[in-house]
Design an enzyme around this catalytic site. Structure first.
Site, mmCIF file in Angstrom:
data_model
loop_
_atom_site.group_PDB
_atom_site.id
_atom_site.type_symbol
_atom_site.label_atom_id
_atom_site.label_comp_id
_atom_site.label_asym_id
_atom_site.label_seq_id
_atom_site.Cartn_x
_atom_site.Cartn_y
_atom_site.Cartn_z
ATOM 1 N N LYS A 1 -4.226 -5.776 2.222
ATOM 2 C CA LYS A 1 -3.214 -4.717 2.075
ATOM 3 C C LYS A 1 -2.535 -4.409 3.403
ATOM 4 O O LYS A 1 -1.409 -3.915 3.430
ATOM 5 C CB LYS A 1 -3.852 -3.436 1.544
HETATM 6 N N1 LIG Z 1 -6.721 -2.940 -5.384
HETATM 7 C C1 LIG Z 1 -6.045 -1.807 -4.904
HETATM 8 C C2 LIG Z 1 -5.539 -0.899 -5.996
HETATM 9 C C3 LIG Z 1 -4.111 -0.609 -5.789
HETATM 10 O O1 LIG Z 1 -3.376 -1.800 -5.825
HETATM 11 P P1 LIG Z 1 -1.963 -1.992 -5.170
HETATM 12 O O2 LIG Z 1 -1.958 -3.398 -4.692
HETATM 13 O O3 LIG Z 1 -0.985 -1.730 -6.221
HETATM 14 O O4 LIG Z 1 -1.829 -1.004 -4.043
HETATM 15 C C4 LIG Z 1 -6.835 -1.061 -3.836
HETATM 16 O O5 LIG Z 1 -7.711 -1.674 -3.235
HETATM 17 O O6 LIG Z 1 -6.592 0.101 -3.600
#
Ligand SMILES: N[C@@H](CCOP(=O)(O)O)C(=O)O
Length: 461
Positions: free
Chosen positions: A108
């Protein structure tokens, strides 16, 4: 370039407004009106250079080249590996794409670092401040906290499911000490946190009053930024080499980013398997053509404990031939009944999209972590193990190379590593002090009205 909503009832907007909005006002997700053609990356091109070209292709003339370069350079200066997303060979024709070299040890970071720079640049120029939300099952929240901590133009509100993320994941989002980062632990699961975020967006007065945005993968900037590492991987493994990506999946943003990379011409072909845990909504969607809402189960791979994958909507929009009425009808029925069969018009082309899904049980995940450790001496995170397990179960033939996306560092899941492998997994030195920092979060009941009130009371004016 204009961006249009998958539900077709919102005015098309430019790249910057699509990114600042997060979700479209009609509840749909923004997608570009047409796919730009982007020149392939080359093996000796830097990650930052590829990122600049991808972002520029979507931003059109909205952001000067110099601005995009500054955003990308600052975003990736915080990574501990100069390649940002390096590949390691795991076997004959098998590779792992390491996506955990950012500040919070998860994929992320790759998009979130870029988004925070983008928001800072644009909001400072406009003299505007925003309330930014995100729902997290573990990793998005930490990445957003690290990226936005101290940002003068943003108040960040993270919703995580109480006691359903790993302790290290929680520490990353609760210990920044920054007064613009607010963490809320909801007494429910991730799907409810995500539904709360979406219902805040549905209240247009609230959106206008708080200047609400969202940085989950509903935000197009997340998808664009994540498409970059597919392009660099193709370049590193050979321009014409056929690849199969195995993508540990929850909200499906990462797999969708691969699909987007292919649509923009950045890949030689496209095949990607969404590897899911026992929360196998995506497998049911691809194999049985049914969209089902079920309570999310707690598994050893908590970031994927999701039963309503948001980005499937973008794929439905594409494979329907970009039919917003169909998307709207489908999602309205789903909202009402929690169960919808995909029409043939969708399930047929879905099978030709290059995407598919496969599920891995909890015990298989732990066994796989142990097996990889036995074979290579490596520790891998449970989400990555879901991916390697799928790759192993369904081998590809010929010269096709498998690329498993290693979504997080194993040190984020020390308890699971210990259970699976019997070894401890300390945090890397660069984040070693994490456990000594003071935590700050607010526990709230499962009521969207409480979240709404909390945001109104805690945002800066
Ligand atoms: N797996 C994510 C959940 C949110 O997913 P996203 O890719 O839409 O931000 C997490 O670890 O928070």
């Amino acid at each position: 370039m204009k961006f249009t909503s998958t539900r077709g009832q919102a005015e098309p907007v430019g790249f910057v407004d699509a990114c600042l909005s997060g979700l479209a006002p009609d509840g749909g997700l923004y997608v570009p009106e047409s796919w730009p053609s982007i020149e392939r990356a080359t093996a000796n091109e830097s990650y930052v250079s590829v990122a600049c070209r991808v972002i520029a292709a979507f931003a059109g003339d909205e952001l000067p080249k110099k601005t995009i370069e500054g955003i990308c350079e600052r975003a990736y200066s915080s990574f501990s590996h100069k390649s940002v997303a390096p590949l390691v060979q795991w076997g004959a024709n098998r590779f792992i794409m390491e996506l955990h070299h950012g500040p919070t040890l998860a994929f992320k970071d790759v998009a979130m670092q870029l988004i925070a720079q983008l928001f800072d640049e644009v909001l400072s120029a406009r003299g505007q401040r925003m309330s930014v939300t995100c729902a997290t099952s573990g990793d998005t929240g930490g990445a957003a906290a690290a990226a936005f901590a101290g940002a003068s133009q943003v108040d960040l509100f993270i919703l995580h499911p109480y006691e359903r993320v790993s302790p290290v994941q929680r520490l990353f989002m609760t210990t920044t000490g920054a007064d613009n980062v607010h963490n809320i632990a909801i007494d429910d699961d991730f799907d409810v946190c995500q539904a709360f975020v979406k219902s805040l967006f549905a209240d247009r007065d609230f959106v206008n009053e708080t200047y609400l945005s969202g940085v989950n993968s509903i935000n197009w900037a997340r998808i664009a930024a994540q498409a970059v590492y597919y392009a660099t991987t193709q370049a590193a493994l050979g321009d014409d080499r056929s690849l199969r990506f195995i993508v540990p999946s929850g909200n499906m943003g990462d797999a969708l980013a691969g699909y987007v990379a292919a649509r923009c011409g950045l890949l030689a072909g496209f095949e990607a398997v969404c590897a899911v845990n026992e929360n196998d909504t995506l497998r049911v969607l691809f194999e049985e053509g049914r969209m089902l809402r079920r309570p999310a189960l707690a598994t050893p791979s908590p970031a994927m404990d999701i039963s309503v994958p948001s980005n499937f909507e973008r794929l439905v929009y594409e494979v329907s031939g970009r039919d917003p009425e169909l998307v709207r009808g489908l999602y309205e029925s789903f909202a009402q009944s929690g169960s919808v069969d995909l029409p043939n018009r969708i399930s047929g082309p879905l099978g030709c999209s290059g995407l598919s899904a496969a599920a891995v049980s909890d015990s298989e995940t732990l066994e796989e972590m142990n097996r990889v450790h036995d074979e290579t001496g490596w520790l891998i995170c449970p989400h990555t193990a879901v991916g390697t397990s799928v790759a192993r179960r369904e081998p590809v033939g010929g010269d096709i190379a498998d690329v498993v996306l290693a979504t997080a560092h194993p040190a984020k899941f020390p308890e699971t590593v210990k259970e699976a492998v019997g070894r401890s997994c300390p945090l890397p030195d660069r984040v070693a002090g994490l456990a000594d920092r003071a935590e700050q979060f607010e526990r709230l009941p499962s009521e969207v009205s409480d979240v709404r009130k909390y945001i109104l009371e805690n945002r800066r004016n």
